[in-house]
Design an enzyme around this catalytic site. Structure first.
Site, PDB file in Angstrom:
ATOM      1  N   HIS A  50       3.505  -3.656 -11.617  1.00  0.00           N
ATOM      2  CA  HIS A  50       2.221  -3.180 -11.074  1.00  0.00           C
ATOM      3  C   HIS A  50       1.269  -4.381 -10.948  1.00  0.00           C
ATOM      4  O   HIS A  50       0.999  -5.042 -11.962  1.00  0.00           O
ATOM      5  CB  HIS A  50       1.661  -2.125 -12.041  1.00  0.00           C
ATOM      6  CG  HIS A  50       0.309  -1.603 -11.661  1.00  0.00           C
ATOM      7  ND1 HIS A  50      -0.169  -1.628 -10.364  1.00  0.00           N
ATOM      8  CD2 HIS A  50      -0.667  -1.038 -12.405  1.00  0.00           C
ATOM      9  CE1 HIS A  50      -1.390  -1.106 -10.353  1.00  0.00           C
ATOM     10  NE2 HIS A  50      -1.708  -0.743 -11.567  1.00  0.00           N
TER      11      HIS A  50
ATOM     12  N   ASN B 141       7.066 -11.725  -3.312  1.00  0.00           N
ATOM     13  CA  ASN B 141       8.199 -11.717  -2.384  1.00  0.00           C
ATOM     14  C   ASN B 141       8.714 -13.137  -2.177  1.00  0.00           C
ATOM     15  O   ASN B 141       8.084 -14.098  -2.608  1.00  0.00           O
ATOM     16  CB  ASN B 141       7.772 -11.145  -1.022  1.00  0.00           C
ATOM     17  CG  ASN B 141       7.724  -9.621  -1.019  1.00  0.00           C
ATOM     18  OD1 ASN B 141       8.321  -8.969  -1.873  1.00  0.00           O
ATOM     19  ND2 ASN B 141       7.009  -9.058  -0.060  1.00  0.00           N
TER      20      ASN B 141
ATOM     21  N   HIS C 131      12.279  -1.416  -2.113  1.00  0.00           N
ATOM     22  CA  HIS C 131      12.854  -2.318  -3.124  1.00  0.00           C
ATOM     23  C   HIS C 131      13.825  -1.583  -4.048  1.00  0.00           C
ATOM     24  O   HIS C 131      13.893  -1.864  -5.249  1.00  0.00           O
ATOM     25  CB  HIS C 131      11.754  -2.987  -3.964  1.00  0.00           C
ATOM     26  CG  HIS C 131      10.854  -3.897  -3.192  1.00  0.00           C
ATOM     27  ND1 HIS C 131      11.080  -5.254  -3.072  1.00  0.00           N
ATOM     28  CD2 HIS C 131       9.727  -3.656  -2.469  1.00  0.00           C
ATOM     29  CE1 HIS C 131      10.123  -5.797  -2.335  1.00  0.00           C
ATOM     30  NE2 HIS C 131       9.298  -4.850  -1.947  1.00  0.00           N
TER      31      HIS C 131
HETATM   32 FE1  HDE Z   1       5.215  -3.321  -2.884  1.00  0.00          FE
HETATM   33  N1  HDE Z   1       5.721  -1.488  -3.645  1.00  0.00           N
HETATM   34  N2  HDE Z   1       3.815  -2.423  -1.724  1.00  0.00           N
HETATM   35  N3  HDE Z   1       4.794  -5.076  -1.959  1.00  0.00           N
HETATM   36  N4  HDE Z   1       6.632  -4.198  -3.934  1.00  0.00           N
HETATM   37  C1  HDE Z   1       6.706  -1.274  -4.539  1.00  0.00           C
HETATM   38  O1  HDE Z   1       6.479   0.080  -6.440  1.00  0.00           O
HETATM   39  C2  HDE Z   1       3.361  -1.168  -1.895  1.00  0.00           C
HETATM   40  C3  HDE Z   1       3.826  -5.303  -1.030  1.00  0.00           C
HETATM   41  C4  HDE Z   1       6.872  -5.538  -4.023  1.00  0.00           C
HETATM   42  O2  HDE Z   1      11.302  -4.833  -8.541  1.00  0.00           O
HETATM   43  C5  HDE Z   1       6.707   0.126  -5.061  1.00  0.00           C
HETATM   44  O3  HDE Z   1       7.586   0.343  -8.384  1.00  0.00           O
HETATM   45  C6  HDE Z   1       2.250  -0.920  -1.006  1.00  0.00           C
HETATM   46  C7  HDE Z   1       3.545  -6.704  -0.900  1.00  0.00           C
HETATM   47  C8  HDE Z   1       7.998  -5.783  -4.891  1.00  0.00           C
HETATM   48  O4  HDE Z   1      10.401  -2.946  -9.190  1.00  0.00           O
HETATM   49  C9  HDE Z   1       5.487   0.754  -4.390  1.00  0.00           C
HETATM   50  C10 HDE Z   1       2.079  -2.066  -0.290  1.00  0.00           C
HETATM   51  C11 HDE Z   1       4.388  -7.313  -1.772  1.00  0.00           C
HETATM   52  C12 HDE Z   1       8.408  -4.528  -5.330  1.00  0.00           C
HETATM   53  C13 HDE Z   1       4.986  -0.377  -3.530  1.00  0.00           C
HETATM   54  C14 HDE Z   1       3.060  -3.014  -0.753  1.00  0.00           C
HETATM   55  C15 HDE Z   1       5.162  -6.294  -2.428  1.00  0.00           C
HETATM   56  C16 HDE Z   1       7.520  -3.561  -4.727  1.00  0.00           C
HETATM   57  C17 HDE Z   1       8.021   0.845  -4.931  1.00  0.00           C
HETATM   58  C18 HDE Z   1       1.084  -2.337   0.817  1.00  0.00           C
HETATM   59  C19 HDE Z   1       4.547  -8.810  -2.022  1.00  0.00           C
HETATM   60  C20 HDE Z   1       9.561  -4.203  -6.240  1.00  0.00           C
HETATM   61  C21 HDE Z   1       8.592   0.911  -6.335  1.00  0.00           C
HETATM   62  C22 HDE Z   1      -0.227  -2.263   0.402  1.00  0.00           C
HETATM   63  C23 HDE Z   1       3.404  -9.372  -2.660  1.00  0.00           C
HETATM   64  C24 HDE Z   1       9.196  -4.269  -7.683  1.00  0.00           C
HETATM   65  C25 HDE Z   1       7.555   0.415  -7.189  1.00  0.00           C
HETATM   66  C26 HDE Z   1      10.396  -3.996  -8.552  1.00  0.00           C
HETATM   67  C27 HDE Z   1       7.585  -2.195  -4.960  1.00  0.00           C
HETATM   68  C28 HDE Z   1       3.899  -0.242  -2.762  1.00  0.00           C
HETATM   69  C29 HDE Z   1       3.195  -4.316  -0.196  1.00  0.00           C
HETATM   70  C30 HDE Z   1       6.169  -6.612  -3.386  1.00  0.00           C
HETATM   71  C31 HDE Z   1       5.728   2.031  -3.624  1.00  0.00           C
HETATM   72  C32 HDE Z   1       1.480   0.376  -0.891  1.00  0.00           C
HETATM   73  C33 HDE Z   1       2.501  -7.351   0.007  1.00  0.00           C
HETATM   74  C34 HDE Z   1       8.622  -7.124  -5.243  1.00  0.00           C
HETATM   75  O5  HDE Z   1       4.520   1.106  -5.321  1.00  0.00           O
END
Ligand code: HDE
Length: 714
Positions: free
Chosen positions: A339, A148, A75
């Site tokens: 978060h 999402n 992202h």
């Molecule tokens: Fe994320 N995801 N994600 N994700 N995600 C991040 O956090 C992660 C997942 C989503 O505009 C990271 O600050 C794991 C689902 C958005 O700043 C990180 C798993 C959904 C955004 C991270 C998922 C999301 C992130 C990278 C699997 C929809 C952007 C930077 C367990 C519900 C937020 C950050 C923004 C961002 C980890 C799966 C949505 C690395 C480990 C499911 C919208 O922490």
């Protein structure tokens, strides 16, 4: 003027046109020292070497050298905006969260939309899932809804996330391709992990190439819990529905926009907000009672599953409007830290193993991105509520705690001591929903997660004919880019289980055979997760849920904020132009004059019109519709220009409405005649009522039947 949260209050959307909005101020160093000369380094003589003692130069360059922070690992590319959430239907029966229970409560929000795979400078128009993350600045602290634009996710367990992301990111040897899933490693992974099948279907659908951030649904994806004042909990899924309807571009167009204007989505959001055309979403909750949960044939802890709204309806309880662009991209959109564990009393997370893993990752990642556990003190992340606790120090600490004790419990008296929220009058403490869970420690996935294909099939079957065609095209494109034949072959093994016709169409186009079912390799991997795979619960339904198709969420009644290009040259019909322009603008759309140069144009009756863009700096793909302005001289010049011709042919190819100005009955406009014969949405503006037909056709967004018709002609 009041300063709030690092921002100057009262500047709401006012055009900051004055050269120096904060008044004349001396240029200073970071220590506040007034600087006289910011143009020359200190040297020994005007032609001599620079001096190391030039602390002003060194401070400026030092700061510049460290301007970049690590981009988000996923992202990375995004755009943000401020806004407000307004509750219209309180739900105290489900939750005690104050922002969801106090009638007409308004809560400030900051939203960040993003693509997932590309790096920070990549195109907005990649085929990708879009992030839809909202920070609610509630009176009870921060609540982050990190969702999402698709309701499902690729994997079921967070432990697979690094593998999924590695496979999607550019390949490690050459860092190619950028912001694209169409390459070997992603399809290798997807073909070996059948649990990805459902979300891959969404990724291949038009949801993955939205027309605008303003035209996307938002989903919390994971299952959360709501808890009321009596301590009773229910499961919940969160939903956002855009007032402008859900719309997409077509894939050929997406690729061209990526070249012509990679900032297309962020610019679209920015421009709409600057113009006061604030995007609005309805916010809804899908409440899943324990009884409903028991009736569902799939597990709501499995993030690869969606609960269609036909099964459990969504209750819309409020609206979210975005009404202010950030003052500074870096300070706000880049430094905002979301978060899923930022919760308020009355909301809790579920045992969904993907969500449980996310609870670790989002906090952890802020350390490498923002460099300090004090990221919550940055203005964009700061809660509106005062913070009292004994967390102390760390890099870049802003707070200057006044209290002596830095431990709990303590016996010092005096004001400003933190107390446990449970003992403060009027405060509702956060309490974890007790739930029930016990069991042996195992690395084992529940067998209720083992059905990977029923919902993928339901999704495909729920699409309209054009939706299905686009999915077939997308698979053919993506797998067509896969150079490893065995990977293409293996993926067709997955498609065949979803829908054999789909598999046949794609297999034929990517030059492989249609197998009977999953490949041995896919089964081998699946059996590492589920021993008896595929002989496991499989509900194999052949249902159709219209709400899964984009069409269901489109709105066709308005052309608000749509962009129409008027192709025009000297000698145009002023009266007609004025009429069309007036009507388009009355409907809330934008008409831009696009021609071969900048400056002004003269009509056949001598009136001057200001030109907005030259043909060279814009492109057909950056508009929603075309209007070829009437006037024989103007039109013949437009038709003689090859760039203008490509505007017309692209608009036709991308199913856009094209309106042709009128000249005379005797002289047929051959361009109009040839296009009108090939499909709908090509309109001759002969009479005033034709302008209305033109507007109604633009409101359709696209003339999808044209594409289907052209396909049949092949
Ligand atoms: Fe994320 N995801 N994600 N994700 N995600 C991040 O956090 C992660 C997942 C989503 O505009 C990271 O600050 C794991 C689902 C958005 O700043 C990180 C798993 C959904 C955004 C991270 C998922 C999301 C992130 C990278 C699997 C929809 C952007 C930077 C367990 C519900 C937020 C950050 C923004 C961002 C980890 C799966 C949505 C690395 C480990 C499911 C919208 O922490």
């Amino acid at each position: 003027m009041k300063k709030t949260n690092g921002k100057i209050a009262g500047l709401k959307n006012e055009a900051k046109t004055s050269a120096c909005p904060q008044g004349n101020r001396a240029l200073t160093s970071n220590q506040g020292l007034p600087i006289k000369d910011d143009f020359n380094t200190l040297r020994a003589g005007s032609r001599g070497p620079s001096l190391l003692e030039d602390f002003l130069f060194r401070e400026k360059i030092f700061h510049f050298d460290h301007e970049r922070i690590p981009e988000r690992v996923v992202h990375a590319r995004g755009a943000g905006a401020h806004g407000v959430f307004k509750l219209h239907t309180p739900i105290p029966e489900f939750t005690k969260a104050k922002f969801l229970t106090e009638p007409n409560k308004e809560t400030e929000v900051f939203v960040r939309f993003s693509t997932v795979v590309g790096s920070r400078g990549s195109t907005d128009l990649a085929r990708d899932v879009r992030g839809f993350a909202i920070k609610f600045y509630t009176d009870e602290g921060i609540f982050d809804l990190v969702g999402n634009n698709m309701p499902v996710f690729f994997i079921q367990d967070a432990i697979n996330f690094p593998d999924l992301v590695h496979s999607l990111k550019p390949e490690p040897r050459n860092e190619i391709p950028q912001a694209a899933s169409a390459h070997n490693t992603f399809w290798d992974f997807a073909s070996l992990m059948p649990e990805t099948a459902h979300t891959v279907m969404w990724l291949m659908s038009d949801r993955a190439i939205p027309r605008s951030y303003r035209m996307m649904q938002g989903f919390g994806v994971n299952t959360f819990k709501l808890i009321n004042a009596e301590g009773t909990s229910v499961f919940v899924k969160f939903h956002f529905r855009p007032h402008l309807g859900v719309h997409s571009v077509v894939w050929d167009e997406a690729q061209k926009i990526s070249g012509r204007n990679p900032d297309f989505h962020r610019e679209d959001l920015w421009d709409a907000i600057e113009a006061g055309k604030y995007p609005v979403w309805d916010f809804g909750v899908q409440i899943i009672s324990k009884e409903d949960e028991a009736k569902l044939e799939f597990d709501i802890m499995d993030a690869t599953k969606v609960i269609p709204e036909e099964i459990i309806p969504i209750q819309y309880i409020g609206t979210m409007q975005l009404n202010k662009n950030p003052d500074n991209y870096f300070a706000e959109t880049e430094q905002v830290a979301f978060h899923p564990g930022h919760l308020v009393p009355g909301i809790d997370f579920s045992d969904d193993p993907l969500l449980q893993g996310r609870l670790f990752s989002y906090l952890d990642t802020q350390l490498s991105r923002l460099g300090s556990p004090n990221f919550h003190e940055l203005p964009i992340n700061r809660p509106k509520k005062n913070i009292h606790n004994f967390r102390r120090d760390g890099m870049m600490r802003h707070e200057v705690p006044q209290e002596v004790p830095n431990y709990n419990p303590h016996s010092s008296s005096g004001s400003g001591c933190p107390y446990l929220s449970s003992v403060m009058k009027g405060e509702t403490p956060f309490e974890t929903d007790p739930g029930t869970s016990s069991g042996d420690k195992v690395r084992k996935r529940s067998e209720t997660f083992a059905d990977h294909f029923s919902q993928a099939r339901i999704f495909y079957h729920s699409q309209t004919p054009i939706g299905k065609k686009h999915i077939q095209d997308a698979f053919s494109f993506e797998l067509g880019k896969v150079t490893r034949e065995e990977v293409r072959q293996r993926y067709i093994g997955i498609l065949v289980v979803i829908d054999s016709d789909l598999a046949k169409i794609v297999a034929d186009r990517v030059g492989v055979a249609v197998p009977d079912g999953l490949s041995e390799e896919t089964l081998q991997v699946a059996r590492q997760i589920f021993e008896d795979y595929p002989k496991l619960p499989n509900y194999n339904e052949d249902k159709i849920f219209p709400s899964l198709s984009m069409e269901y969420h489109c709105s066709y009644d308005s052309i608000k904020t749509r962009k129409v290009a008027a192709l025009i040259e000297d000698g145009f019909d002023f009266e007609e132009f004025q009429q069309v322009k007036k009507r388009i603008e009355q409907e809330g759309a934008i008409l831009n004059v696009v021609t071969s140069k900048l400056g002004e144009l003269r009509s056949k009756t001598g009136q001057l019109v200001k030109i907005d863009y030259s043909l060279l700096t814009m492109d057909s793909v950056l508009f929603d519709a075309l209007y070829i302005v009437g006037g024989k001289e103007s039109k013949s010049r437009v038709y003689a220009n090859v760039t203008a011709q490509s505007y017309i042919s692209d608009a036709f190819k991308h199913n856009k409405t094209i309106g042709f100005g009128y000249d005379s009955k005797e002289e047929h406009d051959l361009m109009y005649v040839s296009l009108a014969n090939k499909g709908p949405g090509v309109i001759l503006l002969e009479e005033e009522s034709d302008i209305e037909t033109f507007i109604q056709s633009i409101a359709l967004h696209r003339n999808w039947s044209r594409e289907l018709l052209l396909d049949q002609m092949l």
